[in-house]
Design a protein around this motif. Structure first.
Motif, PDB file in Angstrom:
ATOM      1  N   GLY A 111      43.840  99.484  19.587  1.00 48.27           N
ATOM      2  CA  GLY A 111      44.946  99.679  18.870  1.00 48.27           C
ATOM      3  C   GLY A 111      45.053  98.674  17.466  1.00 48.27           C
ATOM      4  O   GLY A 111      44.142  98.457  16.891  1.00 48.27           O
ATOM      5  N   GLY A 116      50.284  95.811  20.039  1.00 50.78           N
ATOM      6  CA  GLY A 116      49.336  96.425  20.761  1.00 50.78           C
ATOM      7  C   GLY A 116      47.952  95.801  20.917  1.00 50.78           C
ATOM      8  O   GLY A 116      47.497  95.449  22.013  1.00 50.78           O
ATOM      9  N   GLN A 117      47.502  95.676  19.766  1.00 46.04           N
ATOM     10  CA  GLN A 117      46.269  94.798  19.766  1.00 46.04           C
ATOM     11  C   GLN A 117      46.237  93.355  19.945  1.00 46.04           C
ATOM     12  O   GLN A 117      45.367  93.037  20.696  1.00 46.04           O
ATOM     13  CB  GLN A 117      45.875  94.723  18.177  1.00 46.04           C
ATOM     14  CG  GLN A 117      44.474  94.453  18.056  1.00 46.04           C
ATOM     15  CD  GLN A 117      44.014  94.431  16.512  1.00 46.04           C
ATOM     16  OE1 GLN A 117      44.917  94.240  15.555  1.00 46.04           O
ATOM     17  NE2 GLN A 117      42.507  94.744  16.281  1.00 46.04           N
TER      18      GLN A 117
END
Length: 150
Positions: free
Chosen positions: A76, A80-81
């Motif tokens: 992502g 999200g990452q």
């Protein structure tokens, strides 16, 4: 040079990471270990089954966290990452600790040598010995000596 897609890069990092984790977190128990000088005769006094830890828990936990964080970072972007990196680090730490603290079965054989001294022989295979057997201990293992007529 070609650029790897996200999933291929993830798979490549995953494979390399697990190989690194296994190499750093696992120590193998020697198949045969003598605590005293070898090539001596004696009598078996005890045979005990025991478990030993296979590796260093701290190394496994830290290594797993680093690898998991690197893997999570490949997924992502943005928040999200970041979430995937944190979750990957936590999961990697747990898995690394579990791998490093795996228990191995060993047998500890107590030998009283003919000169009265004691030794403990540790091996990873079940001994074909009984308490009272006469044996010769060498650097290669324990040899059962021929028993005389009873």
């Amino acid at each position: 040079m070609t650029k790897l897609s996200g999933w291929r890069r993830f798979a490549a990092v995953l494979g390399a990471s697990f190989a690194l984790l296994l190499a750093t977190a696992c120590e193998t128990t020697p198949a045969f270990q003598v605590s005293q000088p070898s090539s001596r005769d004696g009598t078996v006094e005890s045979i005990m089954q025991d478990t030993v830890q296979s590796g260093n828990a701290a190394v496994g936990t830290i290594g797993g966290a680093v690898i998991g964080g690197l893997l999570g970072n490949q997924i992502g972007g943005g928040r999200g990452q970041t979430a995937a990196t944190v979750i990957g680090a936590g999961g990697g730490a747990y898995i690394g600790n579990q791998v490093a603290t795996r228990q191995n079965l060993v047998w500890r054989i107590g030998i009283r040598y003919d000169d009265g001294s004691l030794a403990t022989i540790q091996q990873t295979s079940a001994p074909a010995l009984r308490i009272g057997d006469r044996v010769r201990v060498t650097g290669n293992g324990i040899q059962l000596l021929r028993q005389g007529p009873n």
